[in-house]
Scaffold this motif. Structure first.
Motif, PDB file in Angstrom:
ATOM      1  N   THR A  48      48.868 -64.200 103.081  1.00 44.47           N
ATOM      2  CA  THR A  48      50.213 -64.011 103.632  1.00 44.47           C
ATOM      3  C   THR A  48      51.263 -64.362 102.587  1.00 44.47           C
ATOM      4  OG1 THR A  48      49.452 -64.532 105.865  1.00 44.47           O
ATOM      5  CG2 THR A  48      51.818 -64.702 105.445  1.00 44.47           C
ATOM      6  N   THR A  61      57.776 -58.277 110.516  1.00 44.85           N
ATOM      7  CA  THR A  61      57.343 -57.698 109.248  1.00 44.85           C
ATOM      8  C   THR A  61      56.367 -58.655 108.585  1.00 44.85           C
ATOM      9  OG1 THR A  61      58.101 -56.740 107.147  1.00 44.85           O
ATOM     10  CG2 THR A  61      59.293 -58.661 107.937  1.00 44.85           C
ATOM     11  N   SER A  63      50.868 -54.228 103.814  1.00 45.59           N
ATOM     12  CA  SER A  63      51.871 -54.766 104.726  1.00 45.59           C
ATOM     13  C   SER A  63      52.128 -53.837 105.904  1.00 45.59           C
ATOM     14  CB  SER A  63      53.179 -55.023 103.979  1.00 45.59           C
ATOM     15  OG  SER A  63      53.735 -53.820 103.496  1.00 45.59           O
ATOM     16  N   GLU A  86      53.982 -59.121 105.052  1.00 47.19           N
ATOM     17  CA  GLU A  86      53.704 -58.715 103.677  1.00 47.19           C
ATOM     18  C   GLU A  86      52.565 -59.585 103.153  1.00 47.19           C
ATOM     19  OE1 GLU A  86      55.350 -56.268 102.207  1.00 47.19           O
ATOM     20  OE2 GLU A  86      57.118 -56.026 103.498  1.00 47.19           O
ATOM     21  N   ASN A  87      51.523 -58.938 102.646  1.00 47.31           N
ATOM     22  CA  ASN A  87      50.320 -59.672 102.269  1.00 47.31           C
ATOM     23  C   ASN A  87      49.890 -59.326 100.846  1.00 47.31           C
ATOM     24  OD1 ASN A  87      49.884 -60.744 105.095  1.00 47.31           O
ATOM     25  ND2 ASN A  87      49.879 -58.533 105.471  1.00 47.31           N
TER      26      ASN A  87
END
Length: 241
Positions: free
Chosen positions: A113, A161, A192, A163-164
């Motif tokens: 993450t 939202t 993401s 985002e990884n």
């Protein structure tokens, strides 16, 4: 922070129900090894791109639909142990059942993450993204993502939202995340999604953001190689129980 196994798969459109059955069988195997949640989303708005796109990422054929999926784990150690156990279990194939898609064209990787804002629970629609980001631009990318959430996504009805950041993204013989975005040396794959109540809300938000006045922030990656698409929820273990 959560850790994810993210994947893309080309599924024959006629096999949608069979794929759903496959996901339902697979979930207990992951859950019993520590997975927190599994989400499978079905391509609804996946368009060809000029340079890269999700269709070419998995060499999708005209009669196939792209599935964008992730498994959530509490941490990387749990994920790694689970995958090691499953890869060494001689009975796992029988437990999973026959795959209703071409496995060699599936792409996958492991992601930590980077940004998590809002929620993706009870979402009916997702926009999924695969993005090549220079390793040195990690902090700048996170800042842009947080700004987009506060200024564009949340005010227009987005639920969350996520985002990884790529941690273990393998190279494939035929397809992989690197080919999907034509990644260059020194770039990291970001996997993401944005979560929405439904497609109508997402589409309306896209129109509003396109029409909004104001200068767009400079992006810390090559936007021409970013790939994305719109997906409806097919299976969510949080709803299935």
């Amino acid at each position: 922070m959560a850790f994810y196994t993210g994947s893309l798969a080309p599924v024959p459109t006629a096999n949608k129900d069979a794929y759903l059955d496959h996901a339902r069988r697979a979930w207990p195997l992951f859950r019993d090894r520590g997975a927190v949640r599994m989400v499978e989303t079905w391509g609804e708005d996946v368009q060809p791109g000029k340079h890269t796109d999700l269709l070419r990422a998995v060499e999708a054929r005209d009669d196939e639909t792209v599935v964008f999926s992730w498994i959530e784990w509490p941490d990387q150690a749990t994920a790694d142990t689970a995958w090691q156990e499953m890869s060494s279990d001689p009975d796992i194939g029988a437990q999973m059942g026959e795959m209703p898609f071409d496995g060699p064209r599936m792409v996958f990787g492991s992601f930590s993450t980077l940004v998590a804002e809002g929620t993706d629970r009870d979402a009916g629609y997702y926009q999924g993204f695969v993005i090549p980001v220079p390793a040195g631009s990690k902090a700048a990318y996170a800042d842009v993502a947080k700004g987009a959430w506060e200024e564009m996504f949340r005010p227009n009805g987005c639920l969350g939202t996520f985002e990884n950041w790529g941690e273990d993204v393998p190279r494939g013989k035929r397809t992989d995340f690197y080919r999907a975005v034509d990644a260059r040396d020194g770039e990291v794959i970001v996997f993401s999604w944005t979560a929405w109540p439904d497609r109508a809300t997402c589409d309306a938000a896209a129109r509003a953001m396109m029409e909004a006045d104001g200068e767009m922030p400079e992006m810390p990656f090559d936007t021409q190689r970013m790939t994305w698409g719109g997906f409806s929820t097919l299976f969510d273990s949080a709803r299935a129980g």
